[in-house]
Design a protein around this motif. Structure first.
Motif, PDB file in Angstrom:
ATOM      1  N   UNK A 147       5.068  -8.641   3.496  1.00 15.07           N
ATOM      2  CA  UNK A 147       4.053  -9.269   3.880  1.00 15.07           C
ATOM      3  C   UNK A 147       3.282 -10.016   2.817  1.00 15.07           C
ATOM      4  N   UNK A 148       3.417  -9.798   1.586  1.00 13.27           N
ATOM      5  CA  UNK A 148       2.402 -10.143   0.676  1.00 13.27           C
ATOM      6  C   UNK A 148       2.038 -11.638   0.599  1.00 13.27           C
ATOM      7  N   UNK A 149       3.344 -12.498   0.736  1.00 15.39           N
ATOM      8  CA  UNK A 149       3.079 -13.977   0.634  1.00 15.39           C
ATOM      9  C   UNK A 149       2.257 -14.362   1.830  1.00 15.39           C
ATOM     10  N   UNK A 150       2.453 -13.674   3.299  1.00 10.30           N
ATOM     11  CA  UNK A 150       1.787 -14.170   4.173  1.00 10.30           C
ATOM     12  C   UNK A 150       0.203 -13.623   4.387  1.00 10.30           C
ATOM     13  N   UNK A 151       0.003 -12.751   3.510  1.00  9.92           N
ATOM     14  CA  UNK A 151      -1.381 -12.312   3.442  1.00  9.92           C
ATOM     15  C   UNK A 151      -2.255 -12.952   2.091  1.00  9.92           C
ATOM     16  N   UNK A 152      -1.433 -14.137   1.539  1.00 14.11           N
ATOM     17  CA  UNK A 152      -2.121 -14.723   0.682  1.00 14.11           C
ATOM     18  C   UNK A 152      -2.922 -15.830   1.168  1.00 14.11           C
ATOM     19  N   UNK A 153      -4.486 -15.512   1.083  1.00 13.94           N
ATOM     20  CA  UNK A 153      -5.156 -16.392   1.566  1.00 13.94           C
ATOM     21  C   UNK A 153      -5.771 -17.630   0.870  1.00 13.94           C
ATOM     22  N   UNK A 154      -5.423 -17.548  -0.503  1.00 13.25           N
ATOM     23  CA  UNK A 154      -5.839 -18.639  -1.310  1.00 13.25           C
ATOM     24  C   UNK A 154      -5.325 -18.366  -2.674  1.00 13.25           C
ATOM     25  N   UNK A 155      -4.782 -19.666  -3.281  1.00 18.04           N
ATOM     26  CA  UNK A 155      -4.029 -19.654  -4.692  1.00 18.04           C
ATOM     27  C   UNK A 155      -4.565 -20.453  -5.302  1.00 18.04           C
TER      28      UNK A 155
ATOM     29  N   UNK B 265      -4.070  12.552  -4.742  1.00 16.54           N
ATOM     30  CA  UNK B 265      -3.933  13.011  -3.406  1.00 16.54           C
ATOM     31  C   UNK B 265      -3.524  11.913  -2.235  1.00 16.54           C
ATOM     32  N   UNK B 266      -3.112  12.708  -1.044  1.00 12.47           N
ATOM     33  CA  UNK B 266      -2.486  11.735  -0.176  1.00 12.47           C
ATOM     34  C   UNK B 266      -3.454  10.765   0.461  1.00 12.47           C
ATOM     35  N   UNK B 267      -4.617  11.147   0.523  1.00 10.37           N
ATOM     36  CA  UNK B 267      -5.764  10.063   1.074  1.00 10.37           C
ATOM     37  C   UNK B 267      -5.757   9.076   0.285  1.00 10.37           C
ATOM     38  N   UNK B 268      -5.929   8.952  -1.128  1.00 12.35           N
ATOM     39  CA  UNK B 268      -5.953   7.991  -1.853  1.00 12.35           C
ATOM     40  C   UNK B 268      -4.419   7.171  -1.955  1.00 12.35           C
ATOM     41  N   UNK B 269      -3.508   7.776  -1.939  1.00 14.45           N
ATOM     42  CA  UNK B 269      -2.139   7.119  -1.553  1.00 14.45           C
ATOM     43  C   UNK B 269      -2.295   6.222  -0.288  1.00 14.45           C
ATOM     44  N   UNK B 270      -2.621   6.856   0.706  1.00 18.36           N
ATOM     45  CA  UNK B 270      -2.877   5.965   1.922  1.00 18.36           C
ATOM     46  C   UNK B 270      -3.912   4.830   2.004  1.00 18.36           C
ATOM     47  N   UNK B 271      -4.987   5.106   1.023  1.00 14.36           N
ATOM     48  CA  UNK B 271      -5.516   3.922   0.738  1.00 14.36           C
ATOM     49  C   UNK B 271      -4.934   2.934   0.299  1.00 14.36           C
ATOM     50  N   UNK B 272      -4.009   3.260  -0.806  1.00 18.05           N
ATOM     51  CA  UNK B 272      -3.156   2.122  -1.594  1.00 18.05           C
ATOM     52  C   UNK B 272      -2.363   1.318  -0.437  1.00 18.05           C
ATOM     53  N   UNK B 273      -1.867   1.886   0.544  1.00 15.42           N
ATOM     54  CA  UNK B 273      -1.139   1.327   1.679  1.00 15.42           C
ATOM     55  C   UNK B 273      -2.040   0.248   2.476  1.00 15.42           C
ATOM     56  N   UNK B 274      -3.268   0.636   2.691  1.00 11.07           N
ATOM     57  CA  UNK B 274      -4.223  -0.275   3.319  1.00 11.07           C
ATOM     58  C   UNK B 274      -4.428  -1.571   2.172  1.00 11.07           C
ATOM     59  N   UNK B 275      -4.769  -1.073   1.011  1.00  6.83           N
ATOM     60  CA  UNK B 275      -4.843  -2.047   0.194  1.00  6.83           C
ATOM     61  C   UNK B 275      -3.689  -3.051  -0.285  1.00  6.83           C
ATOM     62  N   UNK B 276      -2.681  -2.619  -0.271  1.00  4.22           N
ATOM     63  CA  UNK B 276      -1.441  -3.850  -0.466  1.00  4.22           C
ATOM     64  C   UNK B 276      -1.086  -4.457   0.664  1.00  4.22           C
ATOM     65  N   UNK B 277      -0.985  -3.582   1.866  1.00  2.00           N
ATOM     66  CA  UNK B 277      -0.192  -4.201   3.170  1.00  2.00           C
ATOM     67  C   UNK B 277      -1.545  -5.095   3.977  1.00  2.00           C
ATOM     68  N   UNK B 278      -2.632  -4.611   4.138  1.00  2.00           N
ATOM     69  CA  UNK B 278      -3.610  -5.413   4.982  1.00  2.00           C
ATOM     70  C   UNK B 278      -4.542  -6.423   4.475  1.00  2.00           C
ATOM     71  N   UNK B 279      -4.714  -6.244   2.832  1.00  2.00           N
ATOM     72  CA  UNK B 279      -5.760  -7.083   2.418  1.00  2.00           C
ATOM     73  C   UNK B 279      -5.408  -8.451   2.470  1.00  2.00           C
ATOM     74  N   UNK B 280      -6.524  -9.390   2.190  1.00  2.00           N
ATOM     75  CA  UNK B 280      -6.444 -10.853   1.923  1.00  2.00           C
ATOM     76  C   UNK B 280      -6.132 -10.889   0.565  1.00  2.00           C
TER      77      UNK B 280
END
Length: 323
Positions: free
Chosen positions: A73-81, A126-141
């Motif tokens: 996903x990461x290259x497709x979420x690259x909004x600026x370089x 904790x699990x909630x922090x790990x899930x936040x990492x999922x949102x961060x790396x997969x869904x972020x611009x």
């Protein structure tokens, strides 16, 4: 040597006036925004804690593979370089994106395993922090820049900030800044994170491979996440039926944002309000003693093994950047 901005003198004056007028609004807005995020984390950490296994080991947050494209996903979420600097030409975009993306995905994997991996060396967070990492790396611009100076020039360019704000409003996502240069000054990195916090009403965590900076943690390459609060849409969705499928958002794609540059015409250094905010944050963390810069967990418990090993070598219990 400080590089002069290319903004015309009248534009510099207008920008300076806007900076000082909006500074108290941004700082106060950030206080309320960050307070709201803290309450939501406490909700899913202590009051209604998230369990292990809300995503499985084949989930896109764990693999990094988009179900919409079958590709990472990461290259497709690259909004600026920014174009690679000459001295960083040997570091490919792919290297930076894969290193940081896989690092965060591995954190999610620690909470995808059932039965639950106990807190300790195999799962620090904790699990909630790990899930936040999922949102961060997969869904972020994702915004990929060269180094701290390059980041300063962009953050202090009003055109860049307007476009970034447009992205957040339109997409309702987090923003993840990555830098190609791993050799940075920790103090300047702290100042940069507080420069972002001064221009925006969002918190910023400066993560990277060197000693921990302010509230930041480890990362293969410098990765400063601008926390807009939209992580909660993704993480809370895991509680709902079918939520695990819904949280893997489609790729952002290229050509939608940052199409009318240049966007790097700002100053490339911090000024005193940003430094003041950094120093205030630094001493606040120092006052926490051995709890260090981890707000939601007691690092003395979850990192007890590392602390003991460092003590045997005569080292302090946490590798933290000092001002």
């Amino acid at each position: 040597m400080r590089r002069r901005s290319h903004v015309p003198s009248t534009g510099l004056f207008d920008e300076s006036v806007a900076y000082w007028l909006t500074l108290p609004l941004h700082w106060s807005g950030q206080m309320f925004r960050n307070g709201s995020d803290i309450l939501r984390v406490l909700d899913i950490l202590r009051f209604r804690p998230l369990a292990a296994g809300l995503v499985n080991v084949d989930h896109p947050w764990v693999t990094g593979v988009s179900p919409h494209t079958g590709e990472l996903i990461w290259r497709d979420n690259l909004i600026y370089r920014s174009p690679p600097a000459e001295h960083l030409a040997n570091i490919s975009d792919e290297t930076v994106l894969l290193a940081n993306g896989r690092f965060l995905a591995q954190r999610v994997r620690q909470s995808a395993i059932v039965p639950e991996v106990p807190i300790g060396p195999a799962r620090r967070m904790p699990h909630c922090i790990n899930y936040m990492h999922g949102s961060s790396h997969f869904n972020s611009g994702i915004i990929l820049l060269n180094d701290l100076q390059d980041a300063y020039r962009h953050i202090n360019d009003p055109a860049f900030r307007r476009e970034l704000a447009r992205f957040v409003k339109a997409e309702r996502r987090e923003v993840l800044f990555m830098l190609r240069d791993r050799d940075y000054d920790p103090r300047e990195y702290a100042y940069l994170s507080c420069c972002m916090r001064t221009h925006f009403r969002w918190f910023c965590n400066p993560n990277g491979p060197q000693a921990h900076v302010l509230w930041g943690n480890s990362a293969p390459f410098p990765a400063a996440n601008l926390i807009t609060g939209y992580w909660s849409d993704d993480v809370y969705a895991l509680k709902k039926s079918g939520g695990a499928d819904a949280v893997a958002r489609p790729p952002i794609g290229h050509g939608h944002y940052f199409q009318s540059g240049p966007y790097d015409q700002g100053r490339e250094y911090a000024i005193w309000p940003e430094k003041l905010l950094a120093w205030g944050s630094y001493y606040r963390i120092r006052m926490r003693g051995r709890k260090g810069g981890m707000f939601f967990i007691d690092r003395r418990d979850v990192y007890a093994d590392q602390i003991a090993r460092r003590a045997q070598r005569g080292l302090p219990d946490e590798e933290r950047a000092r001002f």
